[in-house]
Design an enzyme around this catalytic site. Sequence first.
Site, PDB file in Angstrom:
ATOM      1  N   GLY A  37       0.779  -1.059  -0.044  1.00 55.60           N
ATOM      2  CA  GLY A  37      -0.015   0.011  -0.018  1.00 55.60           C
ATOM      3  C   GLY A  37       0.915   1.157   0.004  1.00 55.60           C
ATOM      4  O   GLY A  37       1.875   1.235  -0.366  1.00 55.60           O
ATOM      5  N   CYS A  38       0.524   2.439   0.523  1.00 52.75           N
ATOM      6  CA  CYS A  38       1.053   3.503   0.424  1.00 52.75           C
ATOM      7  C   CYS A  38       2.409   3.320   1.423  1.00 52.75           C
ATOM      8  O   CYS A  38       2.471   2.916   2.461  1.00 52.75           O
ATOM      9  CB  CYS A  38       0.205   4.615   1.090  1.00 52.75           C
ATOM     10  SG  CYS A  38       0.948   6.164   1.458  1.00 52.75           S
TER      11      CYS A  38
END
Length: 195
Positions: A37-38
């Site tokens: 993810g981020c």
Amino acid sequence: MRKRIALAVGLQFLATHLMANDPTEFKELETITFGAGCFWCVEAVFQRLDGVESAVSGYMGGHVENPTYKAVTTGKTGHAEVIQVKFDPSVTSFKTLVDFFWEAHDPTTLNRQGADVGTQYRSAIFYETEEQREIAETSRKEASENFSRPIVTEITAAGPFYEAEDYHQEFYELNKTYPYCRAVITPKLQKLGLE
């Protein structure tokens, strides 16, 4: 005689160098790169683990050289947002890190983590050695018992790592009041017992 003097000078230089420098620079560190993810979130998680010497945000797995954040966010470069972890295997094992990786995100969502959607947010382990590949694949099989849906994490050989722009590094540490940090990263760290 000259050989003895040269040896003595060399030993003196080495002793002086060892005393004047941080002994950690002589540690045998290993490297692994994770996409989960981020990278702001993933960096904040992994840099808190024992044995992790550094966690650097960047890009891997694409087909464009020297990608920028702006280009990666289009999803057209093929890169994932990743963190490259350098760790001391005398303190923590690769297996411990990869086992923690499964807890730190949802590896069953394809190209997505929460509200972050796109191939750049895919779940990935970019291994450096054949041993890491084997451990990652075994760990994935073990972890699959803890999820009701299949794990979709990509396990592939590491390619070129491109360090993200300076403003992405240490993002959480420098921006704890930023809305994304307060809404996503802080609760995750608390849930994992890291904050």
